[in-house]
Design an enzyme around this catalytic site. Structure first.
Site, mmCIF file in Angstrom:
data_model
loop_
_atom_site.group_PDB
_atom_site.id
_atom_site.type_symbol
_atom_site.label_atom_id
_atom_site.label_comp_id
_atom_site.label_asym_id
_atom_site.label_seq_id
_atom_site.Cartn_x
_atom_site.Cartn_y
_atom_site.Cartn_z
ATOM 1 N N LYS A 223 9.144 -11.919 -3.147
ATOM 2 C CA LYS A 223 8.947 -10.927 -4.217
ATOM 3 C C LYS A 223 10.204 -10.074 -4.393
ATOM 4 C CE LYS A 223 6.818 -7.835 -0.812
ATOM 5 N NZ LYS A 223 5.532 -7.471 -0.216
ATOM 6 N N TYR B 64 33.956 12.792 -10.867
ATOM 7 C CA TYR B 64 33.132 13.675 -11.697
ATOM 8 C C TYR B 64 32.819 14.992 -10.994
ATOM 9 C CZ TYR B 64 32.227 9.854 -14.975
ATOM 10 O OH TYR B 64 32.348 8.857 -15.908
HETATM 11 C C1 LIG Z 1 5.454 -7.920 1.109
HETATM 12 C C2 LIG Z 1 4.277 -8.537 1.737
HETATM 13 C C3 LIG Z 1 4.421 -9.329 2.893
HETATM 14 C C4 LIG Z 1 5.721 -9.475 3.640
HETATM 15 O O1 LIG Z 1 5.902 -8.374 4.495
HETATM 16 P P1 LIG Z 1 7.156 -8.292 5.481
HETATM 17 O O2 LIG Z 1 6.916 -7.057 6.266
HETATM 18 O O3 LIG Z 1 8.355 -8.198 4.626
HETATM 19 O O4 LIG Z 1 7.127 -9.533 6.297
HETATM 20 C C5 LIG Z 1 3.299 -9.982 3.359
HETATM 21 N N1 LIG Z 1 2.092 -9.842 2.745
HETATM 22 C C6 LIG Z 1 1.934 -9.072 1.665
HETATM 23 C C7 LIG Z 1 0.580 -8.956 1.056
HETATM 24 C C8 LIG Z 1 3.000 -8.378 1.130
HETATM 25 O O5 LIG Z 1 2.833 -7.600 0.053
#
Ligand SMILES: *Cc1c(COP(=O)(O)O)cnc(C)c1O
Length: 364
Positions: free
Chosen positions: A35, A261
């Site tokens: 993601k 800036y």
């Molecule tokens: C993001 C996510 C993961 C992965 O988590 P990590 O701590 O990065 O391994 C697993 N399950 C769900 C539902 C998530 O949203």
């Protein structure tokens, strides 16, 4: 050719996955969570690597992310973790697999697949066991079973939950409670369904701290990139991401002259500065300016001085032998990424996903 590049180290990504696999039974399946541009890197490139390295499933947060992978020839099954009802038709069109987390969503999805006369469309069910973010509750189980048992249009590929504090040993009791609640939810499904779904609850830290609860599948995210939320594990992982750029220009400013800036930096002595083609629009927060962070030039630390601009930063190179065009390392180790995250008062999950899409990604 823009000189600011985020390099993705394929070998180290593959090694990190092997490290997590070594903590699991051979038959345990692995979902790679890609993601948010694969944690700020490049979801398509990462998924192409994963596809060649025995990953069973991919997961994205949103439908759009899954579509992007499909459009780039990613053929692994893809779970959409936060599937919205209004995107169900698109999910089907692109052969994505929705995570369904409410009775309303389940009814809508069944309606759609039935109308399209689809058979055994793969779906995933998420249960809330204490995170209180998304998910069915245990009390929904009988209603869910009424909808899905012997339903020819859908197939429940997996049932899962998500831990709230798998990295925190002080919350072990809470975590075990979540896992036990999930186990009690599993049983009626195992009994009622002809094809047993995959059950899963562990993320990166879960794999490391609670591997006895790996069940059928685990979900690996940040661990792929070398982070395990605890130094003792992070040290065993390899760094995957390197952010580098090149010096655009060198200036010498005299005592009393200002830079950048709002004249935020005023030289107290003759100062040599380097201007770098990376700024807050690339994900280098303004919080890192005004001596709050540094980069490496020819193996020496160059402090960021003045305010971070949208497209540039300026660093102090008074004591560094360097010239225009020399390479600059923003980070090339987990240690650097952890340090910058700390300077930003956040965690690598946030810092990495802040790196903007303007930065060119390069797989090596
Ligand atoms: C993001 C996510 C993961 C992965 O988590 P990590 O701590 O990065 O391994 C697993 N399950 C769900 C539902 C998530 O949203």
């Amino acid at each position: 050719m823009h000189p600011t590049i985020l390099e993705i180290n394929t070998d180290n990504l593959v090694k990190n996955i092997a490290f997590f696999k070594s903590k699991l039974h051979q038959k345990t399946k692995m979902v790679a969570v890609v993601k948010a541009f694969a944690y700020g890197s490049d979801a398509v490139s990462i998924s192409k690597i994963l596809q060649k390295n025995n990953i069973d499933y991919l997961a994205v947060a949103y439908t759009k992310e899954g579509i992007q992978l499909r459009k780039n020839n990613i053929i692994l099954p893809i779970i959409v973790l936060h599937a919205q009802i209004e995107n169900y038709k698109k999910i089907i069109k692109h052969s994505l697999e929705p995570n369904i987390y409410s009775l309303n969503g389940l009814k809508k999805f069944i309606q759609i697949v039935k109308k399209k006369n689809l058979k055994r469309y793969p779906i995933h069910l998420k249960f809330n066991t204490g995170l209180n973010r998304l998910g069915f509750v245990k009390e929904d189980v009988s209603e869910i079973l009424k909808l899905v048992k012997n339903n020819p249009n859908i197939s429940i590929k997996s049932i899962f939950s998500h831990l709230a504090a798998s990295e925190d040993s002080a919350e072990k009791e809470f975590t075990i409670k979540q896992i036990h609640l999930f186990e009690s939810i599993k049983n009626p499904f195992t009994e009622a369904l002809k094809n047993k779904p995959y059950y899963h609850i562990l993320n990166t830290s879960g794999i490391l701290n609670y591997s006895e609860y790996q069940m059928d599948m685990v979900r690996l995210g940040v661990g792929m990139f070398g982070f395990a939320n605890e130094p003792k594990f992070t040290n065993k992982l390899k760094n995957v991401l390197t952010l580098k750029t090149k010096i655009s220009q060198i200036h010498t400013i005299n005592k009393g002259e200002s830079l950048g800036y709002n004249r935020a930096f005023v030289a107290t002595k003759k100062t040599k500065t380097a201007t770098l083609p990376i700024g807050h629009a690339d994900g280098i927060s303004r919080k890192l300016g005004n001596k709050n962070s540094f980069v490496y030039i020819n193996h020496k630390k160059a402090t960021i001085i003045g305010n971070v601009c949208m497209d540039m930063i300026m660093v102090d190179v008074t004591n560094i032998n360097c010239k225009e065009g020399d390479e600059v390392i923003i980070f090339d180790s987990q240690k650097d990424i952890l340090r910058i995250s700390k300077e930003l008062n956040t965690i690598p999950y946030e810092f990495l996903t802040m790196l903007s899409q303007r930065i060119k990604r390069k797989v090596i």
